[in-house]
Enzyme design. Sequence first.
Site, PDB file in Angstrom:
ATOM      1  CG  HIS A  49     155.690 106.251  -8.461  1.00  0.00           C
ATOM      2  ND1 HIS A  49     156.770 107.035  -8.793  1.00  0.00           N
ATOM      3  CD2 HIS A  49     155.996 105.678  -7.268  1.00  0.00           C
ATOM      4  CE1 HIS A  49     157.680 106.948  -7.846  1.00  0.00           C
ATOM      5  NE2 HIS A  49     157.250 106.131  -6.920  1.00  0.00           N
ATOM      6  CE  LYS A 161     163.213 100.933  -7.935  1.00  0.00           C
ATOM      7  NZ  LYS A 161     164.129 100.987  -6.762  1.00  0.00           N
ATOM      8  CD  GLN A 165     158.848  99.701   0.376  1.00  0.00           C
ATOM      9  OE1 GLN A 165     159.540 100.490   0.978  1.00  0.00           O
ATOM     10  NE2 GLN A 165     158.193 100.033  -0.727  1.00  0.00           N
TER      11      GLN A 165
HETATM   12  O1  PAF Z   1     158.486 102.686  -1.575  1.00  0.00           O
HETATM   13  C1  PAF Z   1     158.338 103.835  -1.114  1.00  0.00           C
HETATM   14  O2  PAF Z   1     158.196 104.805  -1.843  1.00  0.00           O
HETATM   15  C2  PAF Z   1     158.336 104.029   0.396  1.00  0.00           C
HETATM   16  O3  PAF Z   1     159.219 103.166   1.020  1.00  0.00           O
HETATM   17  C3  PAF Z   1     156.936 103.923   1.021  1.00  0.00           C
HETATM   18  C4  PAF Z   1     156.340 102.541   0.848  1.00  0.00           C
HETATM   19  C5  PAF Z   1     156.006 104.950   0.383  1.00  0.00           C
HETATM   20  C6  PAF Z   1     157.004 104.215   2.521  1.00  0.00           C
HETATM   21  O4  PAF Z   1     157.513 105.486   2.770  1.00  0.00           O
END
Ligand code: PAF
Length: 293
Positions: A49, A161, A165
């Site tokens: 992150h 990863k 998404q």
């Molecule tokens: O990847 C994540 O941590 C989650 O899917 C996100 C994009 C914050 C949405 O809740």
Amino acid sequence: MAQVTDRRAEHVTRLVHESSELRALLDGARSAGKRIGFVPTMGALHEGHLALVEHALLSADFIVVSIFVNPLQFGPSEDYSRYPRTLDADVEACRGRGVDIVFAPDRETMYPDGFATAVEVSGVSDVLEGAHRPGHFRGVTTVVAKLFALVGPCTAVFGRKDYQQWKVIERMTRDLGLPVGIIGMHTVREPSGLALSSRNRYLSEAERGRALAIITGLRAADAAFAAGERDAQIIESLARGPIEKAFDRIDYVSVADAESLQPLVGHIASRAVVAVAAKLGTTRLIDNFVLGD
Ligand code: PAF
């Protein structure tokens, strides 16, 4: 780089829970000519992150990290209730890393009474994770659309990863004409090759060893591709072999088109991704390699 270091030294990280306060701070930052960078997360922050934050700092000078464990994206038998919630440590991790705001809304702020809206992307959402976790991407796109509405024009950084998404959010942002630039940042890995994930903390020492079968499989597939192999089934079985031996359950090992995520059959003629989801005990891990990247 020096610019990033100076910027980190001088900033203050604020923890914000209310959307009105978030908006006011962002309005102020915009009036001061700052470019907004946004890193949406569910917390339990790790170096992966923080690498997204680092990346956001390359094109933005005011950084928001959101932390919200989004109930809409968890299925009924998934780990919503046990998902790690470590807000104090997360805020601490953001200090000194260039984050201006940690936005941690409560459930009522994100989904007030009577909330009845969903955002859904068809096609790219329907395969792989979408096929195994019905409703998952609907939950992701709904929360991310709401977060984008709260944060406003910005550059948002996502980790690759969660490759699918990233592609789903790219599609949503393009389709809705949202004023958000989407960046997908490469996966951060431990020296062993294990992709960093908040869910890694569920793994026992023995399971961490077994989890490396994913990187072994992905590397085998990528090496074969680099050596000229173009048969999707062969590439897939090279990736699948080690994972099948080490994991308790495989949801999918798929060679898919890198944009549409539709499975590829026969000769690989387009950019392709090998995507994996598999379970060790109760822990589900995902990972991927774009072939030839
Ligand atoms: O990847 C994540 O941590 C989650 O899917 C996100 C994009 C914050 C949405 O809740």
